[in-house]
Design a protein around this motif. Structure first.
Motif, PDB file in Angstrom:
ATOM      1  N   ARG A   1       0.844  -1.226   0.098  1.00 30.77           N
ATOM      2  CA  ARG A   1       0.172  -0.041   0.026  1.00 30.77           C
ATOM      3  C   ARG A   1       0.796   1.350  -0.080  1.00 30.77           C
ATOM      4  O   ARG A   1       0.630   2.393  -0.769  1.00 30.77           O
ATOM      5  CB  ARG A   1      -0.977  -0.103   1.159  1.00 30.77           C
ATOM      6  CG  ARG A   1      -2.033  -0.892   0.978  1.00 30.77           C
ATOM      7  CD  ARG A   1      -3.256  -0.958   2.025  1.00 30.77           C
ATOM      8  NE  ARG A   1      -4.198  -1.715   1.776  1.00 30.77           N
ATOM      9  CZ  ARG A   1      -4.286  -2.991   1.885  1.00 30.77           C
ATOM     10  NH1 ARG A   1      -3.257  -3.840   2.422  1.00 30.77           N
ATOM     11  NH2 ARG A   1      -5.305  -3.797   1.565  1.00 30.77           N
ATOM     12  N   ASP A   2       2.020   1.274   0.732  1.00 28.25           N
ATOM     13  CA  ASP A   2       3.084   2.463   0.702  1.00 28.25           C
ATOM     14  C   ASP A   2       3.594   2.585  -0.663  1.00 28.25           C
ATOM     15  O   ASP A   2       3.674   3.776  -1.437  1.00 28.25           O
ATOM     16  CB  ASP A   2       4.196   2.229   1.513  1.00 28.25           C
ATOM     17  CG  ASP A   2       3.743   2.282   2.982  1.00 28.25           C
ATOM     18  OD1 ASP A   2       2.764   3.101   3.246  1.00 28.25           O
ATOM     19  OD2 ASP A   2       4.483   1.555   3.814  1.00 28.25           O
TER      20      ASP A   2
ATOM     21  N   ALA B   1       0.643   4.008  -2.880  1.00 36.87           N
ATOM     22  CA  ALA B   1       0.636   5.499  -2.536  1.00 36.87           C
ATOM     23  C   ALA B   1       1.461   6.146  -3.382  1.00 36.87           C
ATOM     24  O   ALA B   1       1.334   7.290  -3.670  1.00 36.87           O
ATOM     25  CB  ALA B   1       0.598   5.505  -0.969  1.00 36.87           C
ATOM     26  N   TYR B   2       2.684   5.723  -3.251  1.00 37.87           N
ATOM     27  CA  TYR B   2       3.849   6.414  -3.856  1.00 37.87           C
ATOM     28  C   TYR B   2       3.694   6.951  -5.497  1.00 37.87           C
ATOM     29  O   TYR B   2       3.650   7.818  -5.683  1.00 37.87           O
ATOM     30  CB  TYR B   2       5.326   5.691  -3.881  1.00 37.87           C
ATOM     31  CG  TYR B   2       6.237   6.117  -4.613  1.00 37.87           C
ATOM     32  CD1 TYR B   2       7.141   7.053  -4.115  1.00 37.87           C
ATOM     33  CD2 TYR B   2       6.537   5.700  -5.921  1.00 37.87           C
ATOM     34  CE1 TYR B   2       8.213   7.726  -4.826  1.00 37.87           C
ATOM     35  CE2 TYR B   2       7.630   6.317  -6.724  1.00 37.87           C
ATOM     36  CZ  TYR B   2       8.497   7.312  -5.981  1.00 37.87           C
ATOM     37  OH  TYR B   2       9.356   7.682  -6.544  1.00 37.87           O
TER      38      TYR B   2
ATOM     39  N   ARG C   1      -3.869   9.419   0.229  1.00 42.60           N
ATOM     40  CA  ARG C   1      -4.101   9.725   1.404  1.00 42.60           C
ATOM     41  C   ARG C   1      -5.117   8.559   2.006  1.00 42.60           C
ATOM     42  O   ARG C   1      -4.579   8.002   3.081  1.00 42.60           O
ATOM     43  CB  ARG C   1      -4.982  10.751   1.634  1.00 42.60           C
ATOM     44  CG  ARG C   1      -5.095  11.307   2.978  1.00 42.60           C
ATOM     45  CD  ARG C   1      -5.277  12.614   3.213  1.00 42.60           C
ATOM     46  NE  ARG C   1      -4.619  13.982   2.818  1.00 42.60           N
ATOM     47  CZ  ARG C   1      -4.576  14.653   1.872  1.00 42.60           C
ATOM     48  NH1 ARG C   1      -5.557  14.507   0.903  1.00 42.60           N
ATOM     49  NH2 ARG C   1      -4.111  15.734   1.475  1.00 42.60           N
TER      50      ARG C   1
ATOM     51  N   LEU D   1      -2.627   5.289   2.145  1.00 40.25           N
ATOM     52  CA  LEU D   1      -1.780   5.623   3.323  1.00 40.25           C
ATOM     53  C   LEU D   1      -2.332   5.425   4.494  1.00 40.25           C
ATOM     54  O   LEU D   1      -1.875   4.753   5.475  1.00 40.25           O
ATOM     55  CB  LEU D   1      -1.151   6.819   3.452  1.00 40.25           C
ATOM     56  CG  LEU D   1      -0.357   7.064   2.144  1.00 40.25           C
ATOM     57  CD1 LEU D   1       0.201   8.715   2.233  1.00 40.25           C
ATOM     58  CD2 LEU D   1       1.121   6.146   2.416  1.00 40.25           C
TER      59      LEU D   1
ATOM     60  N   ARG E   1      -1.169   2.539   6.922  1.00 37.32           N
ATOM     61  CA  ARG E   1      -0.766   2.774   8.503  1.00 37.32           C
ATOM     62  C   ARG E   1      -1.647   1.614   9.485  1.00 37.32           C
ATOM     63  O   ARG E   1      -0.872   1.185  10.335  1.00 37.32           O
ATOM     64  CB  ARG E   1      -1.226   4.072   8.800  1.00 37.32           C
ATOM     65  CG  ARG E   1      -1.215   4.568  10.216  1.00 37.32           C
ATOM     66  CD  ARG E   1      -1.296   6.015  10.281  1.00 37.32           C
ATOM     67  NE  ARG E   1      -1.123   6.395  11.710  1.00 37.32           N
ATOM     68  CZ  ARG E   1      -1.495   7.496  12.454  1.00 37.32           C
ATOM     69  NH1 ARG E   1      -2.107   8.620  11.502  1.00 37.32           N
ATOM     70  NH2 ARG E   1      -1.209   8.019  13.581  1.00 37.32           N
TER      71      ARG E   1
ATOM     72  N   THR F   1       5.165   5.465   6.634  1.00 43.01           N
ATOM     73  CA  THR F   1       3.664   5.503   6.322  1.00 43.01           C
ATOM     74  C   THR F   1       3.511   7.049   6.832  1.00 43.01           C
ATOM     75  O   THR F   1       2.783   7.840   6.141  1.00 43.01           O
ATOM     76  CB  THR F   1       2.650   4.649   6.646  1.00 43.01           C
ATOM     77  OG1 THR F   1       3.232   3.330   6.073  1.00 43.01           O
ATOM     78  CG2 THR F   1       1.371   5.037   6.171  1.00 43.01           C
TER      79      THR F   1
ATOM     80  N   ILE G   1       5.328   9.803   4.826  1.00 44.52           N
ATOM     81  CA  ILE G   1       4.759  10.034   3.514  1.00 44.52           C
ATOM     82  C   ILE G   1       3.427  10.567   3.528  1.00 44.52           C
ATOM     83  O   ILE G   1       3.326  11.616   2.717  1.00 44.52           O
ATOM     84  CB  ILE G   1       4.710   8.666   2.582  1.00 44.52           C
ATOM     85  CG1 ILE G   1       6.042   8.132   2.740  1.00 44.52           C
ATOM     86  CG2 ILE G   1       3.796   8.746   1.421  1.00 44.52           C
ATOM     87  CD1 ILE G   1       6.998   8.743   1.891  1.00 44.52           C
ATOM     88  N   ALA G   2       2.570  10.370   4.409  1.00 44.87           N
ATOM     89  CA  ALA G   2       1.438  11.043   4.543  1.00 44.87           C
ATOM     90  C   ALA G   2       1.450  12.320   4.946  1.00 44.87           C
ATOM     91  O   ALA G   2       0.809  13.480   4.627  1.00 44.87           O
ATOM     92  CB  ALA G   2       0.447  10.070   5.759  1.00 44.87           C
TER      93      ALA G   2
END
Length: 126
Positions: free
Chosen positions: A57-58, A61-62, A74, A77, A81, A96, A99-100
């Motif tokens: 998921r990270d 999100a990237y 968002r 993330l 998390r 996480t 990055i958020a």
């Protein structure tokens, strides 16, 4: 083993490959590939380790951030998390949160970003 034939990977090893593939695509600025591989990895993970889902998921999100899809990033993330919290992974949780915080900073939400950075710093200092 005859040339061209490959043995099937053990499920745990296959999961590791599924996790690394979108990260490597992201490092090569292949955003569409990052998104596709992260989604595929999430759909086909064999194991139940929530850390693996969090890492995928990270990576997703990237890719979403790079594609300018910040609201989706968002939400992804938040899921990452939760995965890292279930895995009790301080490293994953701090990553996480950081990055958020960057997503919020890019969006001009500096107070929210600062709060996430403080949360990450507090968690890292445990």
């Amino acid at each position: 083993m005859p040339r061209g034939k490959r043995r099937a990977l053990e499920p745990r090893v296959e999961d590791d490959v599924r996790i690394v593939a979108p990260i490597m695509a992201g490092h090569r600025d292949r955003i569409a590939e990052t998104l596709a591989r992260a989604r595929e990895g999430l759909a086909h993970l064999h194991g139940t380790d929530p850390f693996n889902g969090g890492v995928l998921r990270d990576a997703l999100a990237y890719g979403l951030i790079a594609a300018g899809r910040f609201a989706e990033a968002r939400a992804t993330l938040l899921e990452a998390r939760a995965d890292h919290a279930r895995a009790e992974s301080v490293l994953g949780s701090v990553y996480t949160l950081t990055i958020a915080g960057s997503v919020d900073a890019i969006g001009g939400k500096l107070s929210a970003a600062a709060a996430l950075y403080r949360d990450a710093e507090a968690l890292a200092g445990r």
